[in-house]
Structures are given as C-alpha cells and as structure tokens.
Design a protein around this motif. Structure first.
Motif, PDB file in Angstrom:
ATOM      1  N   ILE A 276      -6.656   1.645  -0.219  1.00  0.00           N
ATOM      2  CA  ILE A 276      -5.560   2.376   0.425  1.00  0.00           C
ATOM      3  C   ILE A 276      -6.093   3.116   1.651  1.00  0.00           C
ATOM      4  CG2 ILE A 276      -3.931   4.294   0.164  1.00  0.00           C
ATOM      5  CD1 ILE A 276      -3.635   3.467  -2.782  1.00  0.00           C
TER       6      ILE A 276
ATOM      7  N   LYS B 233      -3.277   7.412  -5.299  1.00  0.00           N
ATOM      8  CA  LYS B 233      -4.289   8.193  -4.582  1.00  0.00           C
ATOM      9  C   LYS B 233      -3.820   9.625  -4.372  1.00  0.00           C
ATOM     10  CE  LYS B 233      -7.218   8.015  -0.498  1.00  0.00           C
ATOM     11  NZ  LYS B 233      -8.434   8.231  -1.289  1.00  0.00           N
TER      12      LYS B 233
ATOM     13  N   ASN C 292      -4.715  -5.666  -8.109  1.00  0.00           N
ATOM     14  CA  ASN C 292      -5.852  -4.804  -7.789  1.00  0.00           C
ATOM     15  C   ASN C 292      -7.206  -5.301  -8.266  1.00  0.00           C
ATOM     16  OD1 ASN C 292      -4.405  -2.857  -6.322  1.00  0.00           O
ATOM     17  ND2 ASN C 292      -3.629  -1.972  -8.227  1.00  0.00           N
TER      18      ASN C 292
ATOM     19  N   TRP D 228      -3.614  11.017  -0.395  1.00  0.00           N
ATOM     20  CA  TRP D 228      -3.049  10.070   0.564  1.00  0.00           C
ATOM     21  C   TRP D 228      -2.439  10.758   1.774  1.00  0.00           C
ATOM     22  CZ3 TRP D 228       1.782  11.807   0.758  1.00  0.00           C
ATOM     23  CH2 TRP D 228       2.376  12.284  -0.408  1.00  0.00           C
TER      24      TRP D 228
ATOM     25  N   THR E 182       0.599   4.219  -3.037  1.00  0.00           N
ATOM     26  CA  THR E 182       0.090   5.527  -2.642  1.00  0.00           C
ATOM     27  C   THR E 182       0.117   6.544  -3.762  1.00  0.00           C
ATOM     28  OG1 THR E 182       2.285   5.980  -1.724  1.00  0.00           O
ATOM     29  CG2 THR E 182       0.537   5.398  -0.174  1.00  0.00           C
TER      30      THR E 182
ATOM     31  N   GLU F 138      -8.112   3.015  -4.546  1.00  0.00           N
ATOM     32  CA  GLU F 138      -8.027   4.196  -3.694  1.00  0.00           C
ATOM     33  C   GLU F 138      -8.743   3.972  -2.370  1.00  0.00           C
ATOM     34  OE1 GLU F 138      -9.061   7.813  -5.601  1.00  0.00           O
ATOM     35  OE2 GLU F 138      -7.548   7.616  -7.167  1.00  0.00           O
TER      36      GLU F 138
ATOM     37  N   TYR G 261      -7.006   0.728   4.490  1.00  0.00           N
ATOM     38  CA  TYR G 261      -5.832   0.143   5.136  1.00  0.00           C
ATOM     39  C   TYR G 261      -5.198   1.127   6.108  1.00  0.00           C
ATOM     40  CZ  TYR G 261      -1.263  -1.789   6.010  1.00  0.00           C
ATOM     41  OH  TYR G 261      -0.153  -2.260   6.657  1.00  0.00           O
TER      42      TYR G 261
ATOM     43  N   PHE H 247       0.818  -1.214   0.000  1.00  0.00           N
ATOM     44  CA  PHE H 247       0.000   0.000   0.000  1.00  0.00           C
ATOM     45  C   PHE H 247       0.855   1.270   0.000  1.00  0.00           C
ATOM     46  CE2 PHE H 247      -3.483  -2.862   1.461  1.00  0.00           C
ATOM     47  CZ  PHE H 247      -4.334  -2.603   0.396  1.00  0.00           C
TER      48      PHE H 247
END
Length: 352
Positions: free
Chosen positions: A144, A71, A129, A74, A68, A141, A147, A64
């Motif tokens: 992420i 996203k 993914n 993030w 990043t 996204e 998580y 993850f």
C-alpha cells in the motif's frame, strides 16, 4: 346475427388486449434479464455503498483504496477527505453486501447446507495478497505504501506482471469469486500458518480428498483433510473453538454427500477438469502433495508462477461468474430478479 357479430368483435378485442398484456409482460421479463446480465457480468461488489469516484477508479488503485483499512498510518499517503471521497461507505462484500446475500439466497436453495452458512457469511475464493507478497517481496502494508508513494512505477519494471495483476484485481470482487461457507470458516484458510495459504485449488483438493476418504469410511483421514482447510488456530481462539469449526465444516460438506454434488451445487465447474481441481499454476497441486502439504510448498516460487496464478484464477472466476449469472437469469423467477433489481437501484441511488 348482429348480436353474435358484436360479441365476436368483443372477443377479438379481448384477445388482442390479452395478447398485448402478454407481450408487455414478456418484454418486461426480458428487460429484467438483460438488465441483470449486463449489470452483474463485470460488477465489483465492493462498489456497494461506495462513491462514484471509487467506482470509476482503475483496478489497481481501486484495490489499494479498498485495502487501506489494513494500514493504520495510511493518512500519510491519502488525505482523510480524499479517502472518504473515494471510498464512500463500502465494506467487505464477503460479509456486508446486501446484493450478494440476496444472490446467495436465490442460487443456494439447499436448506440443509445453507443452515451452516449464516447470514453475512461468505468467502472470497481466490485472494490477492499472498501472491502479491511473493511477487513483490512486500507485505500488504508495504505494498500500500509503495503504491501511494509512486503509483506510476508500482510493478513498472515488470510491465507484463502489472498487466496480469491489474486483470486479476479487476475481477477479484466479481460474482464468480464468492461463495457462502459455514460461519467462522473463512479466516483460518488465509492465516499465515495455514497449509493451503488461501489458495482455492489446494482447498478444493482437500475437499475432494475428504469425500474420497469418506467413501472408504476413513474418519481420521477425513479429519486430517478438513484440518488442512480450517484447522489453523487463530491467536484469539481456544482449541475447543477449532474443534467446533472443524465439525461444522464437516457437517456442511456431508450435506452435499459427494464431491460431484459439491462441485455442481456450488457452481464450481470452472475450477474442475476431469473431476479433479485445476492447478492455478503448473503443477501447483502435485508439488504441494510432494511437499507433504506444508505451507511452504503451497507458495509460488517465482515470478512466472505468480503471473500464472493471476491469469488462471482470473479466467476461472470469469467463467464461474458467467455460469452463475446464466443460472440467475434463466433459471430463477422474475419475482427474484425484480428483488435483485430493487436492491441494485436502491444503492445506486445512494451514490454520491
């Protein structure tokens, strides 16, 4: 007689010295082999340019952190300074790993095939993914976000799912999951409208069917199978760009001449059984065929199929990696091995 005796002693000493040199060279060669074998068998190519902090993360967090860049917001979950500390300057190994490029140049010594696979062009064969989306019901996204909001409980309600996922992402960026491909032919396979939906077993089935159609001289069928792999038109592309990519992919496949050569020359035996691609979950390929090769029929339909994919793909990646390392260690020159070791030591020295 004394002169002869003295000369004899000199010859003996020279022979001993020569023997010592030979032994030392032998030991040096064996040390190089052992170093590369131990380094490469579990090496994650996303470590190249990364910090020690990133390299020592457990597999799920590492994955993850790596993702990043997908996203945009993030920063809500990882402070900028913490992200920099963890990631360092690692990039997508598909296109940026110097070590991987060198390995490509050593293992793929087929100039007529490699000319279509320009520098920094490779493919990650088995992706994460799409299957993770089907397992969690969330896109990358949102996965992420989920998580980093609660690491301990990500997939915690399904402990065995988490273990399968952890094992897969732990081997995802190792040698057995990489392969050079024609330039520009990576992204279409993973597009949302792609009929194969980034699954390597389905891609291999299309390639096998392409060679079968080529043997019968059916050009339309050849085109049809290649379009399943690289024919998806991306948003920024023209129809002419898609046509050129299809032709480039066909030319690349034709250089191997037949399916058996394609498997052998690309070290894909781990993904093939009885001359047919292995389904990465039960009946995946046959169900896709029965579903008229649609993008919907390419996807897993439940948790068990997602788990099977992670487990089976990880096993094939591991076995292929072992085959490639064996070739790299025992069937290449020590000069090539030293070049690899030099690259490894250079980026290891740069880690912070």
């Amino acid at each position: 007689r004394n002169g002869i005796g003295f000369f004899h002693v000199l010859l003996c000493l020279a022979a001993q010295r020569k023997g010592m040199v030979i032994i030392m060279k032998y030991e040096d060669v064996e040390d190089n082999k052992n170093f590369l074998e131990n380094f490469l068998k579990n090496y994650d190519f996303s470590d190249e340019g990364a910090s020690y902090s990133y390299c020592n993360l457990e597999p799920i967090e590492r994955f993850f952190i790596y993702m990043t860049s997908v996203k945009r917001d993030w920063e809500k979950y990882i402070p900028q300074s913490d992200l920099n500390k963890k990631r360092g300057t690692n990039k997508d190994p598909d296109s940026h790993s110097e070590l991987l490029q060198k390995i490509y140049s050593i293992l793929w010594k087929i100039p007529e095939c490699m000319k279509y696979c320009l520098y920094i062009q490779g493919e990650t064969l088995n992706s994460v993914n799409t299957t993770l989306w089907k397992l969690t019901g969330r896109g990358i996204e949102n996965n992420i976000s989920k998580y980093f909001e609660d690491k301990d409980n990500f997939l915690s309600s399904r402990r065995d799912d988490k273990e399968q996922f952890k094992n897969f992402v732990g081997i995802y960026h190792t040698l057995g999951n990489f392969m050079p491909i024609p330039v520009g032919c990576n992204a279409p396979r993973g597009a949302k409208d792609s009929p194969v939906r980034d699954y390597w077993d389905l891609t291999l089935k299309c390639i096998k069917n392409y060679y079968d159609a080529r043997e019968t001289g059916n050009k339309d069928e050849c085109n049809w199978w290649v379009k399943k792999i690289v024919g998806t038109q991306l948003s920024s592309e023209t129809e002419n760009s898609v046509y050129e990519r299809i032709e480039r992919y066909k030319n690349w496949l034709n250089r191997f001449d037949r399916w058996e050569n394609f498997v052998k020359d690309n070290y894909l035996e781990a993904f093939v059984e009885n001359n047919e691609p292995i389904s990465l979950w039960s009946d995946h390929i046959s169900n896709w065929s029965n579903g008229r090769y649609t993008k919907e029929s390419a996807l897993p339909t439940g948790v068990e199929q997602c788990k099977d994919y992670f487990e089976n793909a990880a096993g094939c990646i591991k076995k292929r990696g072992e085959d490639m390392i064996e070739k790299l260690i025992y069937e290449t020159t020590d000069a090539d091995r030293k070049k690899l070791i030099k690259i490894i030591k250079e980026f290891e020295d740069k880690k912070k």
